[in-house]
Design a protein around this motif. Structure first.
Motif, PDB file in Angstrom:
ATOM      1  N   GLU A 137       0.821  -1.209   0.000  1.00 22.40           N
ATOM      2  CA  GLU A 137       0.000   0.000   0.000  1.00 22.40           C
ATOM      3  C   GLU A 137       0.858   1.264   0.000  1.00 22.40           C
ATOM      4  O   GLU A 137       1.934   1.312   0.605  1.00 22.40           O
ATOM      5  N   LEU A 138       0.339   2.295  -0.662  1.00 22.61           N
ATOM      6  CA  LEU A 138       0.990   3.598  -0.708  1.00 22.61           C
ATOM      7  C   LEU A 138       0.314   4.554   0.263  1.00 22.61           C
ATOM      8  O   LEU A 138      -0.775   4.276   0.777  1.00 22.61           O
ATOM      9  N   ASP A 139       0.941   5.691   0.489  1.00 26.73           N
ATOM     10  CA  ASP A 139       0.326   6.762   1.268  1.00 26.73           C
ATOM     11  C   ASP A 139      -0.654   7.484   0.340  1.00 26.73           C
ATOM     12  O   ASP A 139      -0.275   8.370  -0.423  1.00 26.73           O
ATOM     13  N   LEU A 140      -1.921   7.079   0.390  1.00 26.33           N
ATOM     14  CA  LEU A 140      -2.895   7.593  -0.569  1.00 26.33           C
ATOM     15  C   LEU A 140      -3.112   9.093  -0.433  1.00 26.33           C
ATOM     16  O   LEU A 140      -3.320   9.788  -1.432  1.00 26.33           O
ATOM     17  N   PHE A 141      -3.078   9.607   0.789  1.00 28.18           N
ATOM     18  CA  PHE A 141      -3.279  11.051   0.931  1.00 28.18           C
ATOM     19  C   PHE A 141      -2.145  11.819   0.259  1.00 28.18           C
ATOM     20  O   PHE A 141      -2.372  12.823  -0.422  1.00 28.18           O
ATOM     21  N   LYS A 142      -0.930  11.341   0.434  1.00 27.16           N
ATOM     22  CA  LYS A 142       0.207  11.989  -0.214  1.00 27.16           C
ATOM     23  C   LYS A 142       0.049  11.953  -1.730  1.00 27.16           C
ATOM     24  O   LYS A 142       0.314  12.941  -2.422  1.00 27.16           O
ATOM     25  N   CYS A 143      -0.396  10.809  -2.255  1.00 24.23           N
ATOM     26  CA  CYS A 143      -0.536  10.669  -3.708  1.00 24.23           C
ATOM     27  C   CYS A 143      -1.684  11.505  -4.263  1.00 24.23           C
ATOM     28  O   CYS A 143      -1.610  12.009  -5.387  1.00 24.23           O
ATOM     29  N   PHE A 144      -2.761  11.653  -3.481  1.00 27.51           N
ATOM     30  CA  PHE A 144      -3.972  12.295  -3.990  1.00 27.51           C
ATOM     31  C   PHE A 144      -4.157  13.737  -3.520  1.00 27.51           C
ATOM     32  O   PHE A 144      -5.136  14.378  -3.901  1.00 27.51           O
ATOM     33  N   GLN A 145      -3.245  14.257  -2.708  1.00 30.41           N
ATOM     34  CA  GLN A 145      -3.488  15.571  -2.112  1.00 30.41           C
ATOM     35  C   GLN A 145      -3.656  16.668  -3.159  1.00 30.41           C
ATOM     36  O   GLN A 145      -4.360  17.650  -2.933  1.00 30.41           O
ATOM     37  N   SER A 146      -3.048  16.500  -4.334  1.00 35.59           N
ATOM     38  CA  SER A 146      -3.161  17.529  -5.364  1.00 35.59           C
ATOM     39  C   SER A 146      -4.367  17.331  -6.280  1.00 35.59           C
ATOM     40  O   SER A 146      -4.643  18.175  -7.134  1.00 35.59           O
ATOM     41  N   VAL A 147      -5.078  16.217  -6.133  1.00 33.17           N
ATOM     42  CA  VAL A 147      -6.242  15.971  -6.995  1.00 33.17           C
ATOM     43  C   VAL A 147      -7.488  15.644  -6.175  1.00 33.17           C
ATOM     44  O   VAL A 147      -8.425  15.029  -6.678  1.00 33.17           O
TER      45      VAL A 147
END
Length: 356
Positions: A224-234
């Motif tokens: 699993e990835l840090d989803l908030f980090k990945c999605f914070q810009s979208v």
């Protein structure tokens, strides 16, 4: 008797090949470890391959070479980590995959190769091009992004100092790891550090995890990835992106670096978990990819694939695609950075700027 296990069968032959090589446990985790360098005459080339008798087709070797370096437009100085994904050659399926896939979650099945890259580019006046450029790549059927990038963070800096003898020692150590059996908690020693991981199983309950065994370093997840980090810009577009993943719609993510585009693609695909993403996806895609013509043809509708790219060439190439996400870094006052996001959906463009 299973006919696939008979004499002369693909399973029997591959099992025998693994047995002869003496890397049985290694192959249950990795297909191979590659060192890719830049040759002035050949371009990107595999400099080191472990185990030395691993069977890769020329097409697979070429794909690994081109996908292991950031696009020249990325301007990645220092150390960069990212992930790519490519098709396995026909008939390569391993007998171990059947056992693993039977008990693993559908989202973690092993139908493709994943390449986990640690790329280093630093100035070096002793090199004609003026830069030292080299990638250490772990190639695996297992989509364990967090685990293998954690391993790279441990071994890559030391590899660039000690080179091949160190890499051989690492491979021998991985060959001592227990097999990745779904549902098991394992201790994985690597150059003096013990990583404790749990291999996900299809019977796992969401949010549930067993009590960890004592270990120096506990990885809470292997994939699993840090989803908030990945999605914070979208975030403003997240529901629409989630729907596009459910529908398997064609989508391109254009980003300034392989790290950003590959993490974003992997996060998008995992956003519908525990459902399995039904289409193809490429966390990092370049003009040298073997499927380049297939995915960029204009004679038919865009294929159902999710691509991560960094080359500006793709802005024009994919201009007719229905869904495009553009991510770009903007330097703000001081040391703060923000993102400029452009999301083109069905020919309607929404542009958001984060203001100081």
């Amino acid at each position: 008797m299973d006919p696939l296990d008979g004499f002369g069968s693909p399973r029997r032959e591959e099992a025998a090949a693994d047995s002869r090589s003496g890397w049985t446990r290694f192959f249950s985790w990795l297909e191979c470890v590659c060192v890719v360098t830049f040759d002035l005459e050949l371009g990107q080339a595999i400099e080191v391959l472990y185990p030395q008798d691993v069977k890769l087709t020329e097409k697979e070797k070429t794909s690994i070479c081109y996908l292991s370096f950031p696009d020249s437009y990325s301007g990645c100085l220092g150390d960069t980590q990212f992930t790519f994904r490519l098709r396995q050659s026909v008939g390569r399926q391993s007998f171990r995959d059947d056992v693993y896939n039977r008990d693993a979650p559908a989202t973690l099945e092993t139908a493709h190769f994943f390449g986990y890259v640690y790329f280093r580019q630093v100035k070096d006046v002793s090199v004609k091009r003026g830069y030292f450029q080299k990638s250490l790549v772990l190639v695996s059927r297992l989509p364990y992004t967090h685990l293998f990038h954690s391993v790279l963070q441990i071994i890559a800096p030391e590899f660039f100092e000690k080179l091949e003898p160190f890499l051989e020692a690492v491979c021998n150590e991985i060959d001592q790891w227990p097999n990745p059996s779904p549902g098991q908690t394992l201790n994985l020693p690597i150059v003096g550090i013990v990583l404790q991981v749990r291999i996900p199983s299809k019977t796992d309950k969401p949010g549930g995890s067993p009590s960890p065994l004592p270990a120096p370093t506990l990885l809470p997840t292997i994939h699993e990835l840090d989803l908030f980090k990945c999605f914070q810009s979208v975030l403003i577009h997240l529901q629409m992106l989630w729907e596009l993943m459910l529908l398997g719609e064609p989508l391109v993510v254009m980003a300034p670096s392989p790290t950003v585009c590959s993490e974003t693609i992997l996060a998008l695909v995992s956003s519908i978990s525990p459902l399995k993403f039904c289409c193809d996806f490429r966390p990092y895609f370049t003009i040298h990819d073997s499927e380049f013509r297939e995915y960029t043809t204009r004679t038919q509708a865009p294929p159902n694939v999710v691509l991560g790219v960094t080359n500006p060439f793709f802005i024009k190439t994919f201009q007719n695609w229905p869904h495009i996400v553009r991510l770009g870094e903007i330097k703000m006052a001081g040391r703060l950075r923000s993102h400029c996001i452009g999301f083109i959906h069905n020919k309607m463009c929404q542009l958001q700027h984060n203001k100081d």
